[in-house]
Design an enzyme around this catalytic site. Structure first.
Site, PDB file in Angstrom:
ATOM      1  N   ASP A  17       0.856  -1.188   0.000  1.00 33.30           N
ATOM      2  CA  ASP A  17       0.000   0.000   0.000  1.00 33.30           C
ATOM      3  C   ASP A  17       0.892   1.237   0.000  1.00 33.30           C
ATOM      4  OD1 ASP A  17      -2.173   1.627   0.071  1.00 33.30           O
ATOM      5  OD2 ASP A  17      -2.772   1.165   2.118  1.00 33.30           O
ATOM      6  N   GLU A  96      -5.847   4.442 -10.311  1.00 37.25           N
ATOM      7  CA  GLU A  96      -7.156   4.990  -9.951  1.00 37.25           C
ATOM      8  C   GLU A  96      -7.676   6.047 -10.931  1.00 37.25           C
ATOM      9  OE1 GLU A  96      -9.452   6.256  -5.870  1.00 37.25           O
ATOM     10  OE2 GLU A  96      -7.513   5.272  -5.890  1.00 37.25           O
ATOM     11  N   LYS A 132      -8.923   1.285 -10.822  1.00 35.97           N
ATOM     12  CA  LYS A 132      -9.464   1.494  -9.482  1.00 35.97           C
ATOM     13  C   LYS A 132     -10.559   2.563  -9.536  1.00 35.97           C
ATOM     14  CE  LYS A 132      -7.255   1.623  -4.907  1.00 35.97           C
ATOM     15  NZ  LYS A 132      -5.981   1.970  -4.240  1.00 35.97           N
ATOM     16  N   THR A 156     -12.850   0.482  -4.953  1.00 35.81           N
ATOM     17  CA  THR A 156     -12.253   0.997  -3.732  1.00 35.81           C
ATOM     18  C   THR A 156     -13.244   1.832  -2.936  1.00 35.81           C
ATOM     19  OG1 THR A 156     -10.303   2.164  -2.889  1.00 35.81           O
ATOM     20  CG2 THR A 156     -11.341   3.079  -4.859  1.00 35.81           C
ATOM     21  N   PHE A 178     -12.233  -0.866   3.330  1.00 30.72           N
ATOM     22  CA  PHE A 178     -11.307  -0.047   4.114  1.00 30.72           C
ATOM     23  C   PHE A 178     -11.465  -0.317   5.606  1.00 30.72           C
ATOM     24  CE2 PHE A 178      -9.678   3.690   1.400  1.00 30.72           C
ATOM     25  CZ  PHE A 178      -9.509   2.863   0.299  1.00 30.72           C
TER      26      PHE A 178
END
Length: 321
Positions: A17, A96, A132, A156, A178
């Site tokens: 990450d 993303e 993403k 996400t 998350f």
């Protein structure tokens, strides 16, 4: 005894990450994921300066309005970073779509296709790229179409069960629930200082989704994200994938204790039933979940703000060139 990190890797695919090239080179994860916040931090490093310069040059060559060149430059930066990361890992990298498009299916589709095209132009294997997208109703619909086109997606900013079910029903390749941000909300709303790892609301949410998917035969990959401590990670050992920051990777590497598998597809259990998630059900269930509604909106705002700051940085460099 091997480290908890080594033990985790035997049961879960570990994802880095971070957008930091040096950190990815150090940790050599299977996969990697980026977002505007990570790219903004990474772009301040010397390692990214050549990519920034190349992205700006490509945008200038592309032409068009100043706004068009700016979006091309930031998309190209994400692609160049992604390509560099692909050279360091054996798996996939997530890139993303601009969070400001989170409520626009058509615009998300257009931007996603362009990202894939840019990867292809750079000679990257587009089969190793995940696009993403925020897990809004509009984002999920975009992902559904992209998956039909052979473009795999990572959904996400996922905080609720109904988001997870809708993503699976849409055929999304992967979701990123998350964990830490769910915990943040519950700590703030209850006034508590902490939760035992087994009672962590983020851990419970991911476990619920994982078990539901496995019992009902969904192929969508569950990748826990946004961890606040190693206890959360340990309670999700066995999850399909976990994306972990370098700091927490180091903690796991330094810990020589025994790590037990907590999630196992062969022993999954879920009695929950839910029919087809249409827009009415999605919006109602989302409305009923204050945590998910607030954290989704907050996450989109944060990613959008970092995207804008990244654009400011690119604009300043382009003006100085």
């Amino acid at each position: 005894m091997t480290s908890k990190l080594d033990q985790l890797k035997t049961m879960t695919t570990v994802v880095a990450d971070t957008g930091d090239i040096d950190a990815i080179a150090q940790w050599r994860p299977e996969d990697a994921t980026t977002n505007p916040s990570l790219l903004l931090k990474a772009a301040a490093s010397d390692a990214y300066r050549p990519m920034l310069d190349k992205a700006i040059a490509c945008a200038s060559k592309h032409g068009g309005s100043a706004a068009d060149q700016l979006t091309i430059a930031t998309d190209m930066l994400a692609v160049l970073a992604g390509k560099e990361i692909l050279n360091l890992i054996p798996g996939v990298v997530s890139t993303e779509v601009d969070a400001r498009l989170s409520f626009d299916t058509a615009a998300t589709l257009e931007r996603a296709r362009r990202l894939v095209e840019l990867y292809d132009q750079q000679g990257a294997d587009t089969g190793r790229v995940l696009i993403k997208i925020a897990s809004t109703w509009e984002g999920i619909r975009a992902a559904e179409q992209l998956e039909k086109e052979g473009i795999r997606c990572n959904l996400t900013l996922l905080f609720s069960f109904v988001q997870a079910v809708a993503c699976a029903q849409a055929g999304a390749h992967l979701i990123s629930p998350f964990v830490g941000r769910i915990l943040d909300w519950h700590l703030a709303s209850t006034g508590r200082d902490s939760y035992p790892a087994a009672e962590d609301p983020g851990v419970q949410s991911v476990s619920r989704i994982y078990n539901y998917y496995k019992v009902n035969g969904f192929n969508t990959v569950v990748m826990g994200a946004s961890f606040r401590n190693t206890g959360e990670i340990e309670m999700l050992a066995g999850c399909d994938r976990l994306t972990i920051s370098p700091a927490l990777l180091q903690e796991l590497k330094d810990d020589q204790g025994e790590l037990a598998r907590r999630l196992d597809a062969n022993n999954a259990s879920s009695s929950e039933t839910i029919g087809t998630v249409d827009e009415k059900l999605f919006r109602w269930e989302s409305n009923e979940d204050a945590m998910a509604t607030e954290k989704l909106a907050d996450g989109i705002r944060r990613f959008a703000a970092d995207q804008i700051e990244l654009e400011h940085r690119v604009r300043r460099l382009a003006s100085a060139a």
